[in-house]
Design a protein around this motif. Structure first.
Motif, PDB file in Angstrom:
ATOM      1  N   ALA A   1       0.827  -1.212   0.000  1.00  0.00           N
ATOM      2  CA  ALA A   1       0.000   0.000   0.000  1.00  0.00           C
ATOM      3  C   ALA A   1       0.855   1.253   0.000  1.00  0.00           C
ATOM      4  O   ALA A   1       1.728   1.413   0.852  1.00  0.00           O
ATOM      5  CB  ALA A   1      -0.888  -0.003   1.224  1.00  0.00           C
ATOM      6  N   PRO A   2       0.650   2.151  -0.964  1.00  0.00           N
ATOM      7  CA  PRO A   2       1.289   3.476  -0.892  1.00  0.00           C
ATOM      8  C   PRO A   2       0.497   4.321   0.097  1.00  0.00           C
ATOM      9  O   PRO A   2      -0.435   3.822   0.719  1.00  0.00           O
ATOM     10  CB  PRO A   2       1.117   4.017  -2.311  1.00  0.00           C
ATOM     11  N   SER A   3       0.837   5.582   0.211  1.00  0.00           N
ATOM     12  CA  SER A   3       0.146   6.413   1.202  1.00  0.00           C
ATOM     13  C   SER A   3      -1.288   6.672   0.766  1.00  0.00           C
ATOM     14  O   SER A   3      -1.593   6.717  -0.431  1.00  0.00           O
ATOM     15  CB  SER A   3       0.860   7.746   1.320  1.00  0.00           C
ATOM     16  N   GLY A   4      -2.145   6.850   1.742  1.00  0.00           N
ATOM     17  CA  GLY A   4      -3.557   7.076   1.457  1.00  0.00           C
ATOM     18  C   GLY A   4      -3.765   8.341   0.645  1.00  0.00           C
ATOM     19  O   GLY A   4      -4.613   8.391  -0.255  1.00  0.00           O
ATOM     20  N   TRP A   5      -2.947   9.340   0.957  1.00  0.00           N
ATOM     21  CA  TRP A   5      -3.093  10.629   0.263  1.00  0.00           C
ATOM     22  C   TRP A   5      -2.860  10.436  -1.230  1.00  0.00           C
ATOM     23  O   TRP A   5      -3.632  10.905  -2.075  1.00  0.00           O
ATOM     24  CB  TRP A   5      -2.052  11.574   0.867  1.00  0.00           C
ATOM     25  N   HIS A   6      -1.811   9.683  -1.540  1.00  0.00           N
ATOM     26  CA  HIS A   6      -1.471   9.447  -2.944  1.00  0.00           C
ATOM     27  C   HIS A   6      -2.585   8.643  -3.625  1.00  0.00           C
ATOM     28  O   HIS A   6      -2.990   8.929  -4.757  1.00  0.00           O
ATOM     29  CB  HIS A   6      -0.138   8.703  -3.022  1.00  0.00           C
ATOM     30  N   LEU A   7      -3.099   7.633  -2.900  1.00  0.00           N
ATOM     31  CA  LEU A   7      -4.144   6.781  -3.481  1.00  0.00           C
ATOM     32  C   LEU A   7      -5.394   7.603  -3.793  1.00  0.00           C
ATOM     33  O   LEU A   7      -5.982   7.484  -4.865  1.00  0.00           O
ATOM     34  CB  LEU A   7      -4.527   5.688  -2.484  1.00  0.00           C
ATOM     35  N   TRP A   8      -5.798   8.416  -2.812  1.00  0.00           N
ATOM     36  CA  TRP A   8      -7.010   9.194  -3.016  1.00  0.00           C
ATOM     37  C   TRP A   8      -6.845  10.138  -4.209  1.00  0.00           C
ATOM     38  O   TRP A   8      -7.758  10.322  -5.010  1.00  0.00           O
ATOM     39  CB  TRP A   8      -7.349   9.969  -1.744  1.00  0.00           C
ATOM     40  N   ARG A   9      -5.634  10.699  -4.315  1.00  0.00           N
ATOM     41  CA  ARG A   9      -5.388  11.604  -5.444  1.00  0.00           C
ATOM     42  C   ARG A   9      -5.532  10.847  -6.768  1.00  0.00           C
ATOM     43  O   ARG A   9      -6.137  11.314  -7.723  1.00  0.00           O
ATOM     44  CB  ARG A   9      -3.973  12.187  -5.332  1.00  0.00           C
ATOM     45  N   THR A  10      -4.968   9.632  -6.794  1.00  0.00           N
ATOM     46  CA  THR A  10      -5.045   8.817  -8.012  1.00  0.00           C
ATOM     47  C   THR A  10      -6.496   8.511  -8.354  1.00  0.00           C
ATOM     48  O   THR A  10      -6.917   8.633  -9.500  1.00  0.00           O
ATOM     49  CB  THR A  10      -4.297   7.479  -7.795  1.00  0.00           C
ATOM     50  N   VAL A  11      -7.254   8.127  -7.331  1.00  0.00           N
ATOM     51  CA  VAL A  11      -8.653   7.761  -7.579  1.00  0.00           C
ATOM     52  C   VAL A  11      -9.420   8.972  -8.111  1.00  0.00           C
ATOM     53  O   VAL A  11     -10.154   8.880  -9.091  1.00  0.00           O
ATOM     54  CB  VAL A  11      -9.312   7.227  -6.292  1.00  0.00           C
ATOM     55  N   ARG A  12      -9.209  10.092  -7.452  1.00  0.00           N
ATOM     56  CA  ARG A  12      -9.948  11.282  -7.882  1.00  0.00           C
ATOM     57  C   ARG A  12      -9.629  11.647  -9.324  1.00  0.00           C
ATOM     58  O   ARG A  12     -10.521  11.887 -10.142  1.00  0.00           O
ATOM     59  CB  ARG A  12      -9.585  12.468  -6.985  1.00  0.00           C
ATOM     60  N   ALA A  13      -8.324  11.669  -9.639  1.00  0.00           N
ATOM     61  CA  ALA A  13      -7.917  12.052 -10.998  1.00  0.00           C
ATOM     62  C   ALA A  13      -8.431  11.042 -12.006  1.00  0.00           C
ATOM     63  O   ALA A  13      -8.884  11.392 -13.102  1.00  0.00           O
ATOM     64  CB  ALA A  13      -6.396  12.139 -11.069  1.00  0.00           C
ATOM     65  N   GLY A  14      -8.390   9.734 -11.626  1.00  0.00           N
ATOM     66  CA  GLY A  14      -8.785   8.697 -12.573  1.00  0.00           C
ATOM     67  C   GLY A  14     -10.268   8.686 -12.845  1.00  0.00           C
ATOM     68  O   GLY A  14     -10.722   8.413 -13.955  1.00  0.00           O
ATOM     69  N   VAL A  15     -11.045   8.994 -11.815  1.00  0.00           N
ATOM     70  CA  VAL A  15     -12.495   8.835 -11.965  1.00  0.00           C
ATOM     71  C   VAL A  15     -13.141  10.100 -12.547  1.00  0.00           C
ATOM     72  O   VAL A  15     -14.246  10.053 -13.061  1.00  0.00           O
ATOM     73  CB  VAL A  15     -13.130   8.447 -10.604  1.00  0.00           C
ATOM     74  N   LEU A  16     -12.418  11.220 -12.499  1.00  0.00           N
ATOM     75  CA  LEU A  16     -13.021  12.490 -12.927  1.00  0.00           C
ATOM     76  C   LEU A  16     -13.561  12.464 -14.376  1.00  0.00           C
ATOM     77  O   LEU A  16     -14.719  12.835 -14.600  1.00  0.00           O
ATOM     78  CB  LEU A  16     -12.023  13.635 -12.734  1.00  0.00           C
ATOM     79  N   PRO A  17     -12.761  12.035 -15.381  1.00  0.00           N
ATOM     80  CA  PRO A  17     -13.316  12.026 -16.753  1.00  0.00           C
ATOM     81  C   PRO A  17     -14.601  11.214 -16.840  1.00  0.00           C
ATOM     82  O   PRO A  17     -15.556  11.607 -17.508  1.00  0.00           O
ATOM     83  CB  PRO A  17     -12.214  11.380 -17.591  1.00  0.00           C
ATOM     84  N   PHE A  18     -14.639  10.070 -16.106  1.00  0.00           N
ATOM     85  CA  PHE A  18     -15.829   9.213 -16.117  1.00  0.00           C
ATOM     86  C   PHE A  18     -17.025   9.979 -15.553  1.00  0.00           C
ATOM     87  O   PHE A  18     -18.126   9.964 -16.103  1.00  0.00           O
ATOM     88  CB  PHE A  18     -15.543   7.947 -15.312  1.00  0.00           C
ATOM     89  N   LEU A  19     -16.794  10.700 -14.446  1.00  0.00           N
ATOM     90  CA  LEU A  19     -17.900  11.440 -13.831  1.00  0.00           C
ATOM     91  C   LEU A  19     -18.378  12.555 -14.754  1.00  0.00           C
ATOM     92  O   LEU A  19     -19.575  12.808 -14.879  1.00  0.00           O
ATOM     93  CB  LEU A  19     -17.458  12.029 -12.487  1.00  0.00           C
ATOM     94  N   LYS A  20     -17.414  13.224 -15.404  1.00  0.00           N
ATOM     95  CA  LYS A  20     -17.817  14.320 -16.293  1.00  0.00           C
ATOM     96  C   LYS A  20     -18.675  13.786 -17.434  1.00  0.00           C
ATOM     97  O   LYS A  20     -19.708  14.356 -17.782  1.00  0.00           O
ATOM     98  CB  LYS A  20     -16.581  15.013 -16.868  1.00  0.00           C
ATOM     99  N   CYS A  21     -18.230  12.678 -18.020  1.00  0.00           N
ATOM    100  CA  CYS A  21     -18.999  12.086 -19.120  1.00  0.00           C
ATOM    101  C   CYS A  21     -20.390  11.697 -18.618  1.00  0.00           C
ATOM    102  O   CYS A  21     -21.400  11.930 -19.295  1.00  0.00           O
ATOM    103  CB  CYS A  21     -18.305  10.856 -19.677  1.00  0.00           C
TER     104      CYS A  21
END
Length: 1751
Positions: A1494-1514
């Motif tokens: 597991a990397p740090s939670g902060w890094h994970l949350w950032r990854t999730v947010r960035a990754g899911v954003l295009p999907f949410l916008k669409c």
């Protein structure tokens, strides 16, 4: 046959490989007769190595030849192992300071415009980048091949002859040092022996002409019967002819024939058949028979295989010699000696001579090999370069004669080497003095133009193709002459003078044959029948223009030469005139008491010619006499007293009168050939040595004779003598009711004559005529060009004459007279004239065409009006004449001139009695103004005690002569000042009167006695008051006129906007700030807006009214109404693709249900947003189709749209479309009219329910498919089973809407899968959902790339398109079999919630979640209508959305890299971070710890947010258009916390991980099942790749800043198919960066049964049918779509003047313009390439005719 050959071949190979090079060399060293030994060795081995079968094996042949044939020679030469021997030689050698790199075709070459001695001096890219010239003004071109780099040649550069690399080599070398000192005696002897033998062998075998026997020394005992049928290249037959003939002759396939043809074209020959003599002879006869019908047949020879073998080895030998001499200058020197050594037969027997003289008999490949050798040997050794140059000059005539007979282009002829000697100044001088080169070239030239008429002038008959071909060849001689003259001598020796003058004599002979050629006679009565041949004579004149100029430049450099040349030229002119005066009777003319003798001659009745090069050369030399002041230093040496001015001016005057009469329309019946001749006579390419020199010749004549006499002769030639010599002739003339045309003609002739006088007095900007220098002349040209309109650099350069170095001299002066304005996104940089230069504007500038003159006048008057000045355009102040021409000004105050002025003014005063024109008056006013300016200048510059003889003011104040006492000119002007019919000229007359008074003042102040005030000033006083009133009146009129114009303008603008609606819509919409979405949406209260789910904001439905563009009827969009549709264009797209290499093997069987996350190929729908009734559209489309069928019978041209594929142009905006989308109301509101129960199930319950439903359905399906022969009762029970509770979904849509739903669905399916339309196919709904999802994704991508807010103002065509597309996709299931949709749903659902029915579904990593979401949401209603579960659609949407979102988060976590960031916080604080860590741990556990720690939670949350954003916008876009809930204002602008707002709108918790916590019971089991998939395990084990999120946006490739690096890259690119041959049209794909060999047979491939070029084929693999390319040699962007559509687009490279250079014609350095490149990228992102092409093809019909598929 092949199998029998094999073992035998292998045996030979083995015996060949056993040869030892060392032993053979040892044997040769012992030999007494070395030549015989070597020849025997070659005779034995060469036929064993080369030409053993029908097809060559170059690799193998080269290997064996090196081993058996070249190896021994290298050993012999070095006396030891060549690898050591050569490296020793190389170390002892001093590197050359010459570069000598021979250019390949298409390689970039650079010439420095500041330092190169002439434009042929070029550098290769390496030397250029290391030289000082890269910071100068350089010119870049692509080489045609065959020249070489001049780095290190001191004679080629004014400065900086060396680049950094070659500079190092100059320090030690002694120029005259003999390179042989570095070699030992015995090496020299051995080298000499082997070179002499080998070079002789190669020359002998290549120039050998027998076809079936070898030279005696090379014959072997056993003679085989194997022959080749050898086909040779020529420039007459086309590729197609050759391919067709070969297919018939040697019955090969088309592919093989194309292969043969390309090789023949490249190498000059190719064997097309191998076998015995009979077999080959038969093929030869077929080829000859087939190609001899129209032209001469193709050249074919049947050659014995051993001859071909020896010839191939001969070529190999020459290349080998070329590479060996690279090791040492000593070896090079020996080879040069061997080559130039005279043989036993005396003259022309050296090997070099033999090769040169048989050049035209050799084939292309052999030529280029030996030319290369000459370049690397003879031309790199300065001592031998000189000797070679002398041999070349001695054989010059013979070589040129061969070249005329030869049918290869000059580039592959030995004559092309002339540029290497003739441009080197010292060599050229030496050849002129020692070999009399100038005379030789000119004589050779004269020999080839044999057709003369009875007077010995050139005669070009009707041009046949063959003559035209010959004539083109002859022109290359002029090029050679230009090379010889291009560098001017600084010191003259007596021999040089003598030989130059001999050459000058020869040149005069040539011009004498041109003097008076192509004479013409005016056609009266009927139109000319055959247009006479005029082009040849003008081509000759154009080609000679620079040579004539350079001849004058040479003469100017030496006074003795100038005087001699002047005399010679005059003598020749006398000879020409001797033949002219026959039978012309003398007459006497008299006006105003002057009389003159001349001859009777009428241009409109006799023969007249426009070609007078001898007169014009004399005019040029005369100006030089004045410029160099020879005329004043040595008047006694010049025959000036013998000159007869009337004779000098006679022919140029006739020529100018001819032009005037053509303008007056008197020569209409002579057809276009004459119009063209007059055009070129004035054209910038020819005028320097034609029109300009005629003006100078007249100036020369006038300056030597009485101006009155001149004017009378001129009136006579203009056929106006009657009008001006008889008083009142004009009155009689107009009172007799004469022919209107005659009056018109006379008026034009008077105008033209006055214009000519203005030119004679005013044109003094040639150095030598006026006291000016060359820059003044160019400045004046530029000022007058820019006074027409602002111009781009290239336009300006085109309108200025170029010198022999292609320079106009513009850059040096442009800053002084103009400002530069940079270009925007389109358009180009412009130069604007500086306001202070406007005073130098001369309305009657002699290089203006008629059109330019009126434009310039208009522009200048407008400027003056803007600056609130009066609009007079007075003549500018002129520089003084040189002494030789000083008397010219007297023409203005001569009696005849005054008489002409007075007559015309008189006509104007009594304006009704006469036929006169305003432009006539305008010209007279201009002349009066010129005279006043002149007098003013004289007075201001007068030296003490000198009397000013120019007294124009006094002469115009005197009244006329006694008999009719006409008023003075001045008085008439004052009368005219108030004439109401002369509004326009008032200002000018006022200016004249003002200047007149100013001059009077100056005269008075200089004369001592005071004079009383004349009436003039009083007149002026009174006229002032009148002026004021007048001005006021004028201002009022002008104001009214302005208002009227403004009204018209706005009317026109409105019109334009209406007509070009879509242009404005696009621009306006993109800029509109208020959101289009907001405006259209109903008013909603301020509570939070939610797009989906049970809490969805309820929106009251708005009624929508639209107007059909075809029938203009307005209609409301309703379920039961007739369908309304939008024109739409569906296309396959790879714009978002992460994997272009994926190919659908069999589209008929392909299942598109799941979209892979690499989006390898999607279906995009676009629309122009214009609405029609479905039936109107249907009618329109039928008519388009019918028209197309009618057209096909008439002509087979492509249109810009392909009707067979269902394409049409939108009737309003002509946008390319291929289907229509129906307009619908939000479908959800129609199907969701059921009760909303309060207890909505949670996710777990819902998943259970749905799974049950699916199971029930599958059971039903199974039951249905059991073959059952029961009665209808059974069927009824099934029916009841299907709809429990008797609920049946009825389809609410009207028939026409249903039909349109099917139409658009089928179109999407057809285009997206490239299959035949079939509305029953189960894949249709999938393609519709996919197109909806893909289009939304691509729009989201564009918005993100441009950093625009998600719901910002979208252009309404996009908005309409997305709305209609989403609603269509949601309603489409109603026209499809429900069972099909249910099947799809269960499969899609199973990919997330596994069940035992579906096995082979893709793993979670291989599904694009947004496509999945759209398909699930849109397929669900079909399932729901089955059971009355009472769950509202809103809840379903929400659950599906939550489920897919969670799957997407898992996808992101599985594929996220663990890039640790330095700025990580130690312990996670926020709940999001804790939650995401917990989830990660769960995953870790389920994947069996295969997931990284597991990397740090902060890094994970950032990854999730960035990754899911295009999907949410669409998703937000999708649900917005599906449910019609307006977006909250927070998402309409880009803000920092838009993520939270987005989650709220989509009714998601802003901590997304909560979803997992809320539904943990079901989610854990789902996550577990997802993680246990084999593919996921393989990915985690590192055995396969997966897409990671967020996906990077696709960009076009990175282009280099400097264009030349692209050219260089392309010049190194070889065609992938034709073994190492350079590609002719290298083309770069801007999407993936592949270089392709475009537009050539070699790279054609078959695509869907058609042959297409490399680019078209590439568009199908890389852009699924659309492509963006850069044609590197042309610097053009190419858009292609499909096979029949394409257009060129302006490239993103600009020069310093903000212009593109398509075709690289100008060669200015080009730099990348990022904005323009972004614009191209944007077109690609927006899927507008096809639309762009459509618009381009509609606008420009020539694009339609191009065969795009062959590019």
């Amino acid at each position: 046959m092949a199998s029998e050959l094999e073992p035998e071949l292998q045996a030979t190979d083995r015996s060949l490989l056993d040869c030892s090079a060392e032993e053979i060399a040892g044997k040769w060293l012992q030999a007494t007769d070395l030549t015989r030994e070597v020849y025997q060795h070659l005779a034995h081995y060469v036929p064993q190595i080369y030409c053993r079968g029908p097809n060559p094996h170059p690799q193998k042949e080269d290997m064996l030849a090196q081993h058996v044939l070249l190896g021994p020679m290298e050993w012999y030469l070095c006396g030891e192992d060549p690898t050591f021997g050569f490296s020793k030689l190389e170390r002892a050698n001093k590197p050359s300071h010459l570069c000598g790199r021979v250019f390949k075709v298409g390689e970039p070459t650079y010439s420095c415009r500041d330092c190169a001695v002439d434009p042929t001096c070029v550098l290769c890219m390496k030397c250029f980048l290391g030289s000082i010239h890269r910071d100068h003004r350089y010119r870049m071109t692509t080489s045609g091949g065959g020249g070489f780099c001049d780095c290190g040649d001191i004679e080629a550069w004014k400065e900086g002859p060396y680049c950094q690399k070659h500079d190092l080599n100059t320090s030690e070398t002694d120029e005259d040092e003999d390179p042989l000192v570095h070699l030992s005696e015995d090496v020299i002897a051995r080298t000499y022996n082997i070179f002499a033998i080998m070079f002789r062998y190669a020359v002998e075998i290549l120039t050998w002409e027998k076809e079936s026997e070898l030279p005696a020394e090379l014959e072997t005992e056993e003679q085989t019967d194997t022959y080749y049928c050898m086909l040779f290249n020529d420039e007459v037959h086309t590729y197609e002819q050759v391919i067709y003939t070969l297919q018939k002759a040697v019955n090969c396939t088309q592919k093989e024939a194309i292969g043969f043809a390309t090789t023949v074209d490249r190498d000059g020959r190719r064997s097309v058949r191998y076998g015995d003599f009979q077999y080959c002879e038969q093929a030869k006869s077929v080829i000859v028979r087939n190609t001899s019908r129209q032209t001469k047949p193709l050249k074919v020879q049947v050659m014995h295989s051993s001859i071909v073998a020896h010839q191939n080895f001969g070529l190999k030998l020459l290349s080998w010699l070329g590479s060996i001499i690279g090791f040492s200058d000593g070896l090079r020197r020996i080879l040069c000696q061997v080559g130039l050594q005279e043989g036993p037969d005396g003259e022309n027997s050296s090997l070099v001579d033999r090769l040169m003289l048989s050049d035209s008999k050799l084939w292309k490949g052999a030529r280029s090999v030996y030319h290369q050798l000459f370049m690397s040997s003879l031309l790199m050794d300065l001592k031998y370069k000189k000797l070679f140059a002398i041999r070349f000059a001695k054989n010059y005539q013979q070589l040129q004669k061969d070249f005329m007979e030869d049918d290869h282009e000059r580039a592959v002829s030995v004559t092309a080497l002339s540029v290497q000697f003739f441009t080197a100044p010292t060599l050229a001088r030496m050849l002129i003095t020692e070999e009399n080169l100038m005379t030789t070239i000119i004589r050779t030239f004269m020999d080839h133009l044999r057709h003369r008429d009875s007077q010995g002038r050139f005669q070009f008959e009707r041009y046949t193709a063959l003559q035209a071909f010959k004539f083109r060849r002859v022109q290359s001689l002029i090029l050679d002459l230009k090379y010889v003259l291009i560098s001017k001598p600084t010191e003259w020796s007596d021999e040089l003078r003598q030989k130059f003058l001999e050459g000058f004599d020869a040149f005069l002979e040539l011009l004498k044959c041109m003097q008076g050629m192509d004479p013409i006679t005016r056609q009266v009565g009927q139109h000319i029948e055959m247009e006479p041949e005029w082009e040849a004579a003008f081509t000759l004149q154009m080609k000679l223009t620079h040579v004539i100029s350079m001849m004058q430049d040479w003469c100017a450099l030496d006074e003795k030469v100038l005087i001699e040349a002047y005399k010679k030229c005059l003598a020749v002119l006398m000879q020409c005139h001797g033949g002219f005066t026959d039978g012309e009777q003398p007459i006497t003319l008299s006006i105003c008491g002057h009389s003159v003798e001349t001859i009777r001659y009428c241009v409109s009745q006799e023969k007249v010619s426009i070609h007078l090069p001898v007169s014009r050369l004399l005019a040029g030399l005369h100006v030089l006499l004045s410029k160099s002041e020879v005329a004043y230093k040595f008047p006694e040496l010049l025959p000036l007293s013998e000159l007869s001015p009337p004779m000098l001016i006679e022919h140029p005057l006739r020529c100018l009168v001819l032009c005037a009469q053509v303008h007056a329309g008197m020569w209409r019946r002579n057809g276009f050939s004459l119009v063209n001749q007059i055009y070129y006579y004035h054209n910038v390419k020819c005028r320097r040595e034609m029109f300009d020199k005629d003006i100078i010749m007249l100036q020369t004549g006038v300056s030597m004779m009485d101006p009155n006499h001149f004017l009378m002769i001129m009136l006579s030639r203009f056929e106006l003598y009657q009008i001006f010599s008889t008083p009142d002739y004009g009155k009689r003339f107009s009172s007799e009711v004469t022919h209107k045309d005659v009056v018109q003609q006379n008026n034009t002739l008077i105008e033209e004559m006055l214009y000519l006088i203005i030119m004679l007095v005013g044109e003094r900007f040639s150095p030598g005529v006026g006291q000016v220098n060359a820059t003044d002349e160019i400045k004046r040209e530029i000022i007058h060009q820019l006074s027409i309109k602002p111009m781009a650099h290239s336009e300006l350069v085109k309108s200025l004459p170029e010198d022999e170095n292609k320079e106009t001299g513009m850059e040096a002066v442009i800053e002084a007279v103009a400002h530069f304005r940079k270009p925007g996104l389109t358009g180009r940089g412009m130069y604007e004239l500086k306001p202070e230069c406007a005073k130098e504007f001369n309305l009657y500038f002699y290089h203006f065409s008629r059109a330019e003159q009126s434009k310039a006048e208009e522009a200048q008057r407008k400027l003056k009006r803007q600056n609130r000045e009066d609009t007079a355009l007075p003549p500018p102040v002129l520089p003084p004449f040189c002494p030789l021409f000083a008397s010219l000004v007297n023409i203005l105050q001569s009696d005849v001139m005054l008489c002409i002025m007075r007559t015309i003014l008189q006509w104007a005063v009594e304006h009704n009695g006469y036929a006169w024109s305003e432009s006539m008056l305008q010209r007279v006013l201009h002349l009066i103004g010129m005279a006043l300016q002149e007098e003013k200048q004289h007075l201001e510059n007068v030296v003490e005690e000198h009397v000013v003889t120019f007294a124009f003011t006094q002469k115009i104040s005197k009244p006329g002569e006694a008999p009719n006492n006409s008023p003075s000119i001045l008085a008439m002007l004052e009368t005219l000042q108030n004439a109401p019919y002369l509004e326009v000229h008032k200002d000018m007359i006022r200016w004249i009167l003002k200047t007149f008074n100013a001059i009077k003042k100056i005269r008075e102040s200089s004369s001592s006695s005071p004079v009383a005030e004349t009436e003039g000033t009083i007149m002026e006083e009174s006229s002032r008051d009148k002026d004021k009133a007048e001005r006021k009146r004028k201002a009022e009129i002008a104001r009214l006129r302005r208002e009227k114009i403004m009204a018209q303008m706005s009317e026109m603008q409105r019109h334009f906007i209406d007509e070009n609606k879509e242009l404005f819509q696009q621009t306006l919409e993109l800029e509109a700030s208020a959101s289009a979405v907001l405006e259209n949406s109903p008013v909603v209260s301020d509570k939070t807006l939610i797009a989906l789910g049970p809490a969805k904001t309820q929106v009251s439905e708005q009624r929508q009214f639209v107007t059909c563009i075809l029938c203009q009827e307005e209609q409301e969009v309703k379920v039961e109404n007739k369908a309304m549709v939008l024109a739409a264009f569906v296309q396959r797209s790879t714009v978002l693709s992460k994997n272009r290499s994926k190919v659908i093997e069999d589209p008929e069987k392909h299942d598109p249900l799941f979209m892979h996350p690499d989006l390898s190929c999607g279906t995009h729908t676009g629309s122009c947003g214009h609405v029609m009734h479905a039936h109107c559209w249907q009618r329109y489309f039928d008519s388009v189709q019918a028209k197309e069928q009618r057209r096909q019978q008439r002509l087979r041209l492509h249109t810009s749209y392909d009707v067979e594929n269902g394409e049409f142009l939108c009737p309003l905006c002509e946008c390319l479309s291929n289907t229509v989308i129906p307009l619908l109301l939000p479908p959800r509101n129609i199907f969701n009219r059921r009760l909303s129960f309060s207890d909505q199930p949670n996710l777990t319950q819902w998943i259970g329910t749905v799974s049950e439903q699916i199971k029930a359905l599958q059971a039903l399906r199974k039951e249905e498919s059991v073959p059952n022969t029961a009665s209808s009762k059974n069927a009824a029970s099934v029916d009841e089973l299907q709809h429990p509770g008797g609920f049946k979904p009825e389809n609410p849509y009207s028939e026409s809407i249903k039909e349109m739903l099917t139409t658009f669905g089928t179109a999407t399916y057809k285009v997206g899968l490239k299959v035949h339309p079939n509305e029953e196919d189960p894949r249709v709904p999938i393609m519709c959902w996919g197109s909806c999802a893909y289009t939304i994704q691509s729009i989201e991508r564009i918005l993100s790339d441009e950093d625009k807010p998600l719901f910002g103002p979208l252009p309404c065509r996009l908005d309409d398109c997305l709305r209609s597309l989403t609603r269509f996709a949601a309603a489409h299931w109603t026209v499809v079999s429900h069972s099909v949709v249910q099947g799809h749903f269960s499969k899609l659902f199973a990919s997330l919630v596994p069940n035992d029915r579906h096995e082979d579904l893709p793993c979670i990593l291989d599904i694009d979640m947004f496509h999945l979401l759209v398909s699930l949401v849109l397929a669900f209603p079909a399932l729901q209508c089955q059971g009355f579960s009472g769950i509202s659609l809103g809840t379903e949407d929400l659950h599906i959305f939550h489920l897919v979102t969670m799957a997407h988060i898992i996808q992101i976590l599985l594929t996220s890299g663990t890039e640790e960031n330095g700025m990580d916080q130690e312990n996670p604080t926020g709940e999001e971070e804790l939650a995401v860590l917990a989830l990660y741990k769960t995953l870790h556990q389920y994947t069996g710890s295969a997931l990284r720690g597991a990397p740090s939670g902060w890094h994970l949350w950032r990854t999730v947010r960035a990754g899911v954003l295009p999907f949410l916008k669409c998703s937000a876009l999708f649900f917005h258009y599906l449910n019609g809930v307006p977006p909250p204002p927070d998402i309409q602008v880009s803000t920092t916390n838009s993520f939270e707002h987005l989650c709220n709108y989509l009714s998601l918790p802003s901590n997304l991980i909560c979803l997992f916590q809320e539904n943990s019971d079901i989610m854990n089991s789902l996550i577990e099942s997802w993680c246990h998939n084999n593919e996921v395990k393989r990915y985690l084990a590192g055995e396969r790749a997966a897409i990671s999120y967020p996906r990077e946006s696709n960009k076009l490739i990175d282009l280099p800043e400097d264009y030349s690096s692209l050219i260089n890259q392309a010049s190194n690119f070889s065609c992938p198919k034709s073994g190492g041959d350079k590609s002719r049209a290298p083309t770069l794909c801007l999407v993936c960066g592949t270089l392709l060999c475009s537009q050539s047979y070699c790279c054609q491939t078959e695509l869907e049964g058609e042959d297409v070029g490399a680019c078209t084929a590439h568009t199908y693999s890389c852009g699924s049918g659309a492509g963006i390319f850069l044609r590197v040699r042309e610097c053009q962007v190419l858009f292609l779509a499909g096979k029949t559509k394409g257009c060129f687009y302006s490239p993103p490279y600009l020069d310093d003047y903000g212009e593109t250079d398509q075709g690289l014609r100008r060669g200015n350095p080009l730099r990348l313009c990022r904005e323009r490149f972004k614009k191209i990228q944007k077109l690609w992102h927006q899927h507008s390439i096809t639309e762009e092409i459509g618009h381009a093809q509609e606008a420009n019909q020539t694009l339609v005719g191009i065969d795009w598929q062959h590019l």
